[in-house]
Design an enzyme around this catalytic site. Structure first.
Site, PDB file in Angstrom:
ATOM      1  N   ASP A 122       0.949  -1.255   0.008  1.00  0.00           N
ATOM      2  CA  ASP A 122       0.006  -0.171  -0.150  1.00  0.00           C
ATOM      3  C   ASP A 122       0.969   1.460   0.118  1.00  0.00           C
ATOM      4  OD1 ASP A 122      -1.921  -1.727   0.204  1.00  0.00           O
ATOM      5  OD2 ASP A 122      -2.867  -0.845   2.242  1.00  0.00           O
ATOM      6  N   HIS A 264       3.899  -2.266   3.443  1.00  0.00           N
ATOM      7  CA  HIS A 264       3.899  -0.794   2.532  1.00  0.00           C
ATOM      8  C   HIS A 264       5.182  -0.541   1.923  1.00  0.00           C
ATOM      9  CE1 HIS A 264       0.909  -1.004   5.707  1.00  0.00           C
ATOM     10  NE2 HIS A 264       0.220   0.281   5.038  1.00  0.00           N
TER      11      HIS A 264
END
Length: 318
Positions: A122, A264
């Site tokens: 993400d 991430h």
């Protein structure tokens, strides 16, 4: 009598410097292994067979067996396991007396189903970290799914095109990472649509599955979403730990086949952790595929507006 194994024709493999092997009925390539492995499985190099005038004897192992060797990048997509490139053919048999000589880890790798998981990232793309991550994934033949923020796209278009070219899935993480649950409905539509437009302008038309920021969305807003929505089943909180070793330990200590792992690519420590996770899990027989591939492998047709923790489990909406 022997144990029946699924036989996958191998393409584009490195022969490890040894002659190719054959099984009765026709030639097959085998993952490059050393001569000791040839002997353990009763395999006979083709050149030796021809010189001795003997019929070829041996078996063909599944591609998923972790015994060394690699796929040639000219023949097999670098981010796809060979099981997805070649359809399964007829069974191959390993005699039980040979199986009895194997250690437990090798035997498990031979007889169990492939273990597929999906790495997801993400909040990118980010030039310094995402590019290094893509390098590492390519080197390891691992696919991933990137849920990108629209505001991060300008200036990073080349990274998105590289993701698509190397077989990764690209998803939508809204334009400005806003919490969708309870937000104005028009704002929800705009957040999703603006990112879709940017993605289409860079990588072309496609279905960009949504990951709601914070995994949060309610029933009314979910009804506005025209694609499947993806949550996660493994969350090591890499953004909080900022420690590659701890993140890798957290994931590899609990991951199961079919999991969707949340990381991430914005953080350097998360990139380090991701590559360590791939190394450890590949050594344990796991294969890394995109989220879309994971659903297809498990025979699940994802529905628009549903929030999935993994292919066989949905999340309750707020």
């Amino acid at each position: 009598m022997g144990l029946q194994l699924q036989h996958v024709p191998l393409v584009g493999v490195d022969d490890g410097g040894f002659p190719p092997l054959q099984e009765p009925g026709g030639p097959e390539a085998v993952v490059g292994v050393d001569m000791a492995v040839y002997q353990v499985f009763g395999l006979v190099p083709v050149d030796e067979v021809q010189q001795a005038g003997k019929p070829p004897v041996g078996v063909v192992l599944p591609v998923a067996v972790v015994l060394g060797g690699g796929m040639g990048q000219d023949d097999v997509h670098p981010s796809r396991p060979a099981e997805l490139e070649s359809p399964a053919a007829g069974p191959a048999e390993i005699p039980l007396e040979i199986l009895g000589e194997l250690d437990g880890d090798t035997l498990e790798a031979l007889v169990e189903e492939p273990k597929y998981v999906a790495l997801t990232f993400d909040d990118g793309p980010r030039a310094s970290t995402t590019s290094r991550l893509l390098d590492g994934l390519l080197e390891r033949g691992a696919a991933a799914t990137f849920f990108v923020i629209g505001q991060q796209i300008p200036g990073n278009e080349a990274l998105l095109r590289r993701m698509a070219a190397e077989g990764h899935q690209i998803g939508n993480h809204t334009y400005s990472h806003v919490r969708l649950a309870g937000a104005d409905k028009d704002a929800v539509v705009e957040e999703i649509h603006k990112t879709e437009v940017l993605l289409q302008s860079v990588v072309g038309a496609g279905s960009f599955w949504l990951r709601p920021p914070y995994g949060a969305i309610d029933t009314q807003r979910a009804a506005l979403v025209k694609t499947p929505m993806i949550y996660w089943s493994v969350d090591p909180q890499d953004w909080k730990l900022l420690d590659a070793a701890k993140v890798a330990d957290a994931v590899t200590g609990c991951v199961r086949p079919g999991d969707i792992i949340l990381l991430h690519d914005f953080y350097p420590t998360s990139v380090d952790a991701a590559l360590e996770i791939v190394d450890r899990l590949q050594a344990r027989g796991f294969a890394f595929v995109t989220v879309e591939e994971l659903f297809r492998i498990q025979g699940v047709e994802p529905q628009a507006g549903s929030l999935y923790a993994c292919p066989n489990r949905t999340r309750c909406l707020e």
